[in-house]
Design an enzyme around this catalytic site. Structure first.
Site, short mmCIF file in Angstrom:
data_model
loop_
_atom_site.label_atom_id
_atom_site.label_comp_id
_atom_site.label_asym_id
_atom_site.label_seq_id
_atom_site.Cartn_x
_atom_site.Cartn_y
_atom_site.Cartn_z
N TYR A 51 -12.10 -4.68 6.90
CA TYR A 51 -10.68 -4.52 7.35
C TYR A 51 -10.71 -3.25 8.76
CZ TYR A 51 -5.78 -2.95 8.41
OH TYR A 51 -4.73 -2.45 8.91
N HIS A 52 -11.25 -2.43 8.30
CA HIS A 52 -11.56 -0.99 9.15
C HIS A 52 -12.32 -1.28 10.42
CE1 HIS A 52 -9.97 0.39 5.33
NE2 HIS A 52 -9.22 0.94 6.14
N LYS A 66 -10.51 16.43 16.88
CA LYS A 66 -10.00 15.69 15.96
C LYS A 66 -9.85 16.79 14.77
CE LYS A 66 -9.72 11.79 14.54
NZ LYS A 66 -8.18 11.58 15.07
N ASP A 114 -7.98 13.52 9.67
CA ASP A 114 -7.86 12.36 9.91
C ASP A 114 -8.92 11.90 10.48
OD1 ASP A 114 -6.91 9.98 11.08
OD2 ASP A 114 -6.24 11.14 13.03
N HIS A 160 -9.42 8.58 11.64
CA HIS A 160 -9.41 7.25 12.34
C HIS A 160 -9.53 7.68 13.92
CE1 HIS A 160 -7.22 5.86 8.99
NE2 HIS A 160 -7.40 4.90 9.24
N TYR A 212 0.84 -1.24 -0.19
CA TYR A 212 0.23 0.08 0.01
C TYR A 212 1.00 1.17 -0.05
CZ TYR A 212 -3.87 3.11 1.98
OH TYR A 212 -4.69 3.86 2.28
#
Length: 675
Positions: free
Chosen positions: A169-170, A543, A547, A549, A15
């Site tokens: 995945y996440h 945040k 981003d 996440h 990646y």
């Protein structure tokens, strides 16, 4: 005995993408020369969230976690001298997936490629963006329409392309159990397939082609037996759903096709060399079993918890795959788990529990309804909080973190600043200058693009109606429209969406018994509130930037709430100005900033400066995220009260430190309360 023909290895990717299209192009050509067999493109956060590099929210984010692609010229440079008809290109892109695929198609046409031969994948799974990754732009219904239109378009025009990579995945990165990972991914797949079927864009006899192009992108953690069983369970459930719900008779079209990036959540900053064996074990989960083997694998690098991996680190991860595929005898055998009663029992249990959860979500109205209600998000926040609680109590053991912590000096990280890739801060200015030059000259030779306003008007008209949006998007790409202009036009029609945070509804994850660490911190919170003559201490978790996440921020917010704070958490994607305005309006006692994308060096000092200008000298600012040592020192020198990174896994201890900083900022004596 005649020797079996050896199976072909899976696609091997890393990646990759950073800084600029030119730098990323050079990296791709170098990786292909090392034996990588596919490309996996990482885009930067402005590109992923539909902003141009000079937007206020893009500050500090340009070229950090991927490559900035603002227009057709960038896409040309990204794939210069790379023959696209020979590539299998994966693009990790979701809210703006249609736009990036349009740019890719136009570049392929300019190369003279027959687009029916293009092979690759656009991730294009928006549900997990609302739940864990945070690069959503539009509300769920129009987002699903973009996905549907792309699927219908590619099945007709780019038949070898995977238009969606339904992405669990996440979900695991956000704390999902294997059952949640399977159930939420399958519920997303059902929502997408129902939407394509109900749109009327694909005739019933071609629906098998749609199902055949659906791929998945999964996670594999270090519990590799359980993870391998999860993959077998995924395959069985997909076969059942596609046969029973959609009537797909062709077994080949029902095959569960997946790529994998193994787990980054479990990678540690402490003793990071241990991450190598973690990555190997995680890879075995998705390669050992022939009947549930990944079609493409990409591995993180050993130093991901420290910062951006260098080309050498990525090469090491590629070599891990190559050794397994070419030196071991793995590919010489049929499925080695066939007939194992242990594996069979575990798979059957996962299938049963996952189907029960899928049914529960269907009763709520499906995946989109479960997103909007906040159900899925609160379940993930709860699972993640439980996992963190198990690590902190020592029930879940992590070598080098909460067990076997003593270590020899590590030669790999002796010079920490050289152990990761750094992005030159001057890159952002160069990218912005290039973007502005494009906007000024796109109508002139040698480009001679038509004026983009007509293409954007046509896009808005199509968005207001029911036309497939791909044709209007291709027209925008050819007209030299920028990423921010394309997304901006659709924002005008569709609006934007702020996803539920899941924080307020998450249950208490760690016990607050008398004598426990959390009860000690609660006492400190109560005494400090009393000393300041306020009902409750107030803590803003912010945040800044793009981003998305938010897992770390959510866990801090939940634990602070459980420790007795009143928590102000408004979710992701805020400017420093908005964070400071909220801190002042809510009269908070501390501000915690969480950033994992590398933009801390610009955004955290901006928040500090704005608080100072407002006269709020008594509000300590705490920073957390993937922050290299040198950067942490600079932040502390700029006035940040404390910096926490992935090695600081004791969240209750962090909350105790925040109380200490509030006392210090308000010139109160330290408290001798055990925490």
């Amino acid at each position: 005995m005649t020797e079996r023909q050896k199976d072909r290895p899976w696609l091997m990717r890393t990646y990759a993408g950073h800084s600029t299209a030119e730098a990323s192009n050079e990296l791709y050509r170098r990786n292909l020369a090392k034996g990588q067999t596919g490309l996996s493109v990482a885009f930067d956060l402005p590109t992923q969230t539909g902003y141009d590099s000079d937007h206020i929210l893009a500050r500090g984010e340009v070229g950090r976690v991927g490559v900035p692609v603002a227009h057709l010229g960038d896409m040309r440079r990204l794939f210069q001298d790379i023959p696209l008809e020979q590539m299998n290109t994966s693009m990790t892109i979701n809210a703006t997936a249609m736009w990036l695929l349009a740019l890719y198609q136009v570049v392929a046409e300019e190369q003279g490629v027959d687009i029916t031969q293009l092979q690759g994948t656009t991730q294009n799974d928006i549900v997990k963006e609302y739940l864990s990754r945070g690069t959503h732009v539009f509300p769920p219904v129009p987002s699903l329409r973009l996905t549907t239109d792309m699927i219908a378009y590619t099945v007709s025009h780019i038949p070898k392309w995977n238009p969606i990579n339904i992405c669990s995945y996440h979900l695991q990165e956000a704390g999902a159990t294997p059952v949640q990972e399977i159930a939420y991914a399958m519920s997303t797949a059902i929502a997408v397939l129902d939407a394509v079927r109900d749109s009327g864009q694909v005739p019933a006899e071609k629906f098998g082609d749609v199902v055949a192009r659906i791929s998945f992108f999964v996670n594999a953690g270090v519990r590799f037996i359980e993870e391998m069983c999860k993959m077998r369970a995924f395959g069985r459930i997909w076969d059942k759903v596609t046969r029973e719900r959609y009537g797909i008779e062709n077994a080949k079209q029902r095959r569960f096709r997946y790529g994998v990036q193994v787990n980054s959540l479990g990678l540690t900053e402490a003793q990071p060399e241990n991450n190598v064996q973690r990555i190997v074990l995680e890879m075995l989960a998705v390669t050992l079993s022939k009947d549930a083997r990944a079609r493409a694998v990409q591995l993180p690098a050993w130093n991901e918890a420290l910062g951006l991996p260098r080309p050498w680190d990525q090469q090491w991860s590629l070599r891990i795959q190559q050794v397994l595929a070419h030196e071991s005898d793995l590919l010489e055998y049929e499925d080695i788990f066939e007939g194992s009663h242990v594996i069979e029992a575990k798979v059957a249990k996962l299938v049963e529990e996952s189907l029960t959860e899928i049914d529960r979500i269907q009763e709520m109205g499906g995946a989109m309804a479960a997103v909007e209600s906040g159900y899925l998000k609160s379940q993930l926040v709860s699972s993640h909080a439980e996992r963190r609680g198990r690590i902190e109590s020592g029930q879940e053991k992590i070598v080098g973190v909460n067990i076997f912590e003593s270590t020899e000096p590590n030669p790999l990280t002796a010079d920490l600043d050289a152990a990761i890739q750094t992005v030159d801060p001057a890159v952002e200015a160069r990218v912005i200058a290039s973007l502005r030059n494009w906007r000024d000259t796109r109508y002139q030779p040698p480009f001679n693009h038509p004026r983009p306003c007509k293409a954007l008007e046509r896009l808005k008209e199509a968005a207001k109606g029911t036309d497939n949006l791909m044709e209007a998007t291709l027209e925008c790409a050819r007209a030299g429209v920028t990423t921010g202009e394309w997304a901006g036009a659709l924002r005008e029609v569709f609006g934007e969406f702020r996803a539920p945070t899941g924080v307020s509804s998450a249950p208490v994850a760690v016990p607050v018994e008398e004598g426990s660490a959390l009860s000690g911190v609660r006492r400190k919170v109560e005494l400090t509130a009393k000393d300041l003559n306020v009902g409750k201490l107030r803590f803003l978790v912010g945040k800044p930037g793009l981003d998305g996440h938010s897992n770390g921020a959510e866990q801090i917010a939940v634990r602070a709430r459980d420790a007795g704070f009143e928590v102000v958490y408004q979710g992701i994607r805020l400017t420093p100005e908005q964070i400071v305005d909220a801190a002042l309006a809510e009269d908070v006692h501390a501000v915690g900033l969480s950033i994992l994308s590398g933009s801390h060096a610009q955004l955290v000092p901006d928040v500090l400066e704005r608080l100072r200008e407002a006269g709020a000298h008594d509000i300590p600012v705490i920073a957390g995220g993937i922050i290299p040592n040198g950067d942490a020192e600079q932040l502390r020198a700029a006035g940040v009260a404390a910096v926490f990174t992935p090695k600081d896994f004791d969240i209750t201890g962090i909350i105790g430190r925040i109380v200490d900083e509030i006392r210090k900022a308000n010139k109160l004596d330290p408290l001798e309360v055990p925490a």
